[in-house]
Write a protein that holds these residues in place. Structure first.
Motif, PDB file in Angstrom:
ATOM      1  N   LEU A 124      33.136  -0.110 -89.459  1.00 45.35           N
ATOM      2  CA  LEU A 124      33.996   0.165 -90.610  1.00 45.35           C
ATOM      3  C   LEU A 124      35.368  -0.507 -90.464  1.00 45.35           C
ATOM      4  CD1 LEU A 124      34.583   1.720 -93.228  1.00 45.35           C
ATOM      5  CD2 LEU A 124      35.137   3.720 -91.826  1.00 45.35           C
ATOM      6  N   ASP A 133      30.700   9.540 -99.536  1.00 48.30           N
ATOM      7  CA  ASP A 133      31.404  10.768 -99.896  1.00 48.30           C
ATOM      8  C   ASP A 133      31.736  10.714-101.378  1.00 48.30           C
ATOM      9  OD1 ASP A 133      31.918  12.346 -97.521  1.00 48.30           O
ATOM     10  OD2 ASP A 133      33.131  10.667 -96.822  1.00 48.30           O
ATOM     11  N   TYR A 153      31.887  13.004 -87.493  1.00 44.88           N
ATOM     12  CA  TYR A 153      33.100  12.537 -88.168  1.00 44.88           C
ATOM     13  C   TYR A 153      34.138  12.020 -87.173  1.00 44.88           C
ATOM     14  CZ  TYR A 153      31.433  15.439 -92.085  1.00 44.88           C
ATOM     15  OH  TYR A 153      30.706  15.991 -93.112  1.00 44.88           O
ATOM     16  N   GLY A 154      35.192  11.408 -87.720  1.00 49.05           N
ATOM     17  CA  GLY A 154      36.412  11.202 -86.954  1.00 49.05           C
ATOM     18  C   GLY A 154      37.195  12.508 -86.996  1.00 49.05           C
ATOM     19  N   GLU A 199      36.847   9.160 -82.707  1.00 53.76           N
ATOM     20  CA  GLU A 199      35.716   8.896 -83.602  1.00 53.76           C
ATOM     21  C   GLU A 199      34.480   9.593 -83.050  1.00 53.76           C
ATOM     22  OE1 GLU A 199      35.348   7.813 -86.488  1.00 53.76           O
ATOM     23  OE2 GLU A 199      33.302   7.083 -86.696  1.00 53.76           O
ATOM     24  N   LYS A 200      33.863  10.425 -83.862  1.00 55.09           N
ATOM     25  CA  LYS A 200      32.637  11.147 -83.520  1.00 55.09           C
ATOM     26  C   LYS A 200      32.709  11.755 -82.109  1.00 55.09           C
ATOM     27  CE  LYS A 200      30.117   8.949 -87.053  1.00 55.09           C
ATOM     28  NZ  LYS A 200      30.323   7.554 -87.364  1.00 55.09           N
ATOM     29  N   ILE A 225      37.276  12.712 -93.964  1.00 53.80           N
ATOM     30  CA  ILE A 225      36.256  12.289 -94.931  1.00 53.80           C
ATOM     31  C   ILE A 225      36.677  10.928 -95.505  1.00 53.80           C
ATOM     32  CG2 ILE A 225      35.316  14.556 -95.425  1.00 53.80           C
ATOM     33  CD1 ILE A 225      37.049  14.501 -98.031  1.00 53.80           C
ATOM     34  N   TYR A 265      41.080   7.195 -97.720  1.00 56.27           N
ATOM     35  CA  TYR A 265      42.214   6.763 -96.895  1.00 56.27           C
ATOM     36  C   TYR A 265      43.244   6.067 -97.779  1.00 56.27           C
ATOM     37  CZ  TYR A 265      38.384   6.797 -93.359  1.00 56.27           C
ATOM     38  OH  TYR A 265      37.316   7.126 -92.565  1.00 56.27           O
ATOM     39  N   GLN A 304      36.150   0.547 -84.885  1.00 52.79           N
ATOM     40  CA  GLN A 304      36.260   1.792 -85.639  1.00 52.79           C
ATOM     41  C   GLN A 304      37.610   1.901 -86.341  1.00 52.79           C
ATOM     42  OE1 GLN A 304      33.827   3.640 -86.258  1.00 52.79           O
ATOM     43  NE2 GLN A 304      32.326   3.180 -84.658  1.00 52.79           N
ATOM     44  N   THR A 346      38.887   4.650 -87.295  1.00 54.95           N
ATOM     45  CA  THR A 346      39.541   5.813 -86.683  1.00 54.95           C
ATOM     46  C   THR A 346      40.401   5.386 -85.487  1.00 54.95           C
ATOM     47  OG1 THR A 346      37.681   7.172 -87.355  1.00 54.95           O
ATOM     48  CG2 THR A 346      39.100   8.089 -85.653  1.00 54.95           C
TER      49      THR A 346
HETATM   50  C1  G1P Z   1      32.881   7.091 -91.146  1.00 57.90           C
HETATM   51  C2  G1P Z   1      34.106   7.126 -90.245  1.00 57.90           C
HETATM   52  C3  G1P Z   1      34.365   8.558 -89.757  1.00 57.90           C
HETATM   53  C4  G1P Z   1      34.505   9.463 -90.964  1.00 57.90           C
HETATM   54  C5  G1P Z   1      33.252   9.353 -91.854  1.00 57.90           C
HETATM   55  C6  G1P Z   1      33.451  10.137 -93.146  1.00 57.90           C
HETATM   56  O1  G1P Z   1      31.738   7.367 -90.385  1.00 57.90           O
HETATM   57  O2  G1P Z   1      33.902   6.258 -89.134  1.00 57.90           O
HETATM   58  O3  G1P Z   1      35.539   8.600 -88.996  1.00 57.90           O
HETATM   59  O4  G1P Z   1      34.676  10.796 -90.508  1.00 57.90           O
HETATM   60  O5  G1P Z   1      32.997   8.004 -92.220  1.00 57.90           O
HETATM   61  O6  G1P Z   1      32.296  10.140 -93.922  1.00 57.90           O
HETATM   62  P1  G1P Z   1      30.234   7.122 -90.926  1.00 57.90           P
HETATM   63  O7  G1P Z   1      29.861   8.351 -91.686  1.00 57.90           O
HETATM   64  O8  G1P Z   1      30.291   5.901 -91.790  1.00 57.90           O
HETATM   65  O9  G1P Z   1      29.393   6.940 -89.696  1.00 57.90           O
END
Ligand code: G1P
Length: 313
Positions: free
Chosen positions: A109, A132, A169-170, A202-203, A216, A219, A241, A243
């Motif tokens: 991302l 989202d 999530y982050g 991150e995660k 979410i 940003y 990342q 994040t």
């Molecule tokens: C991304 C971001 C993560 C965020 C999430 C929200 O992750 O890297 O930090 O919390 O979106 O949906 P992904 O869901 O694309 O793996």
């Protein structure tokens, strides 16, 4: 400075939805009759972000077509007198000026956002993730934009999640911002507390998350993010990342575009990122749909009592 540009990363392979996403981008999978991507572009447009850059992968063509005028289809609908559908397809073409750039390799991302640098230039901008969906009745971007205008730096949207979900999530450590600093901001009720963020992860591994606050996919970013992304090493999953770059911004001084805040979102949100959550989103949106909601809900109420949990596996 007014914020008018949005970036929508849409280069994912959509592997969770194969085979549906073999030739169709997951961003165009419908929620009832409207692709997820149209909801997101509409949300951006309603928040005044009418210049949209999509970061696309191999399926760029179909995504751009969706926001284009399709004269031959319009002529057919006009001939039939199908004004409602005619307006619907014309409407999506009026939401924003759509631009696209390609991400040639799935490098994360953060990498996708870094590709927007040339288009964005030296302005603050928004990033919206297509997985989202925020219910239009509970907009969060306007509050985030106001927080950026009041406090500077960058702003993310946050939700509280149970411990077993935070690894998706982050996450970040958070300190409530003095409400006196936010006095007079007009935010809808669904966007409540504002936090100052630090220690972004991150995660996070289960049990090691800095808080129960999850980022979410909304940003508002200071353009200094591009500089931070250039110096961001591959992180979780070997990818660059966003994040991690935000963690860098959180520790930079405000005079250099640093600072990171989070707006707690408690409104209606639909996660379309995996098959189960996508199905739930479709059911919720169908039950609320202006034309179909009543009939669908009636059927659903009859159907649900017949359900059993008697499935193999
Ligand atoms: C991304 C971001 C993560 C965020 C999430 C929200 O992750 O890297 O930090 O919390 O979106 O949906 P992904 O869901 O694309 O793996």
């Amino acid at each position: 400075m007014a914020i008018t540009k949005a970036v929508i990363p849409a280069a994912g392979l959509g592997t969770r939805f194969l085979p549906a996403t073999k030739a169709v981008p997951k961003e165009l999978l419908p929620l009832v009759d409207t692709p997820a991507l149209e909801y997101v572009v509409r949300e951006a447009s309603l928040a005044g972000l009418r210049d949209v850059l999509m970061i696309t992968g191999k399926t760029k063509g179909a995504m751009l077509d969706h926001f284009d005028r399709l004269w031959d289809l319009e002529a057919v609908l006009e001939q039939k007198g199908d004004i409602k559908r005619l307006q619907a397809i014309q409407d999506s073409a009026k939401l924003a000026t759509i631009h696209a750039t390609r991400q040639h390799a799935p490098r994360g991302l953060g990498h996708a956002v870094s590709l927007a640098r040339k288009h964005i230039g030296d302005e603050p901008f928004a990033v919206l993730l297509g997985d989202d969906l925020i219910d239009p009745r509970d907009p969060v971007l306007p509050t985030m934009i106001q927080v950026r205008q009041r406090l500077g730096g960058s702003v993310v949207a946050l939700i509280r999640v149970p411990p077993e979900e935070i690894s998706l999530y982050g996450s970040a450590s958070a300190q409530l911002v003095d409400p006196a600093l936010l006095a007079g901001l007009a935010g809808p009720e669904s966007s409540g507390a504002v936090f100052q963020l630090s220690d972004l992860v991150e995660k996070p591994d289960p049990g090691s998350a800095p808080s129960d606050l999850a980022i979410i996919g909304r940003y508002i970013l200071d353009p200094v993010i591009f500089d931070a992304l250039e110096h961001t090493e591959p992180g979780r999953g070997g990818e660059i990342q966003l994040t991690d770059a935000l963690g860098d911004l959180a520790s930079r001084p405000a005079s250099q575009g640093g600072g990171l805040h989070g707006v707690l979102f408690t409104g209606r949100r639909y996660d379309t990122g995996n098959r189960l959550s996508y199905l739930k989103a479709v059911v919720q949106l169908a039950a609320d749909h202006p034309d179909l909601g009543k009939d669908f809900s009636r059927w659903l109420l009859e159907f649900v009592p017949q359900l059993t949990l008697d499935h193999d596996g």
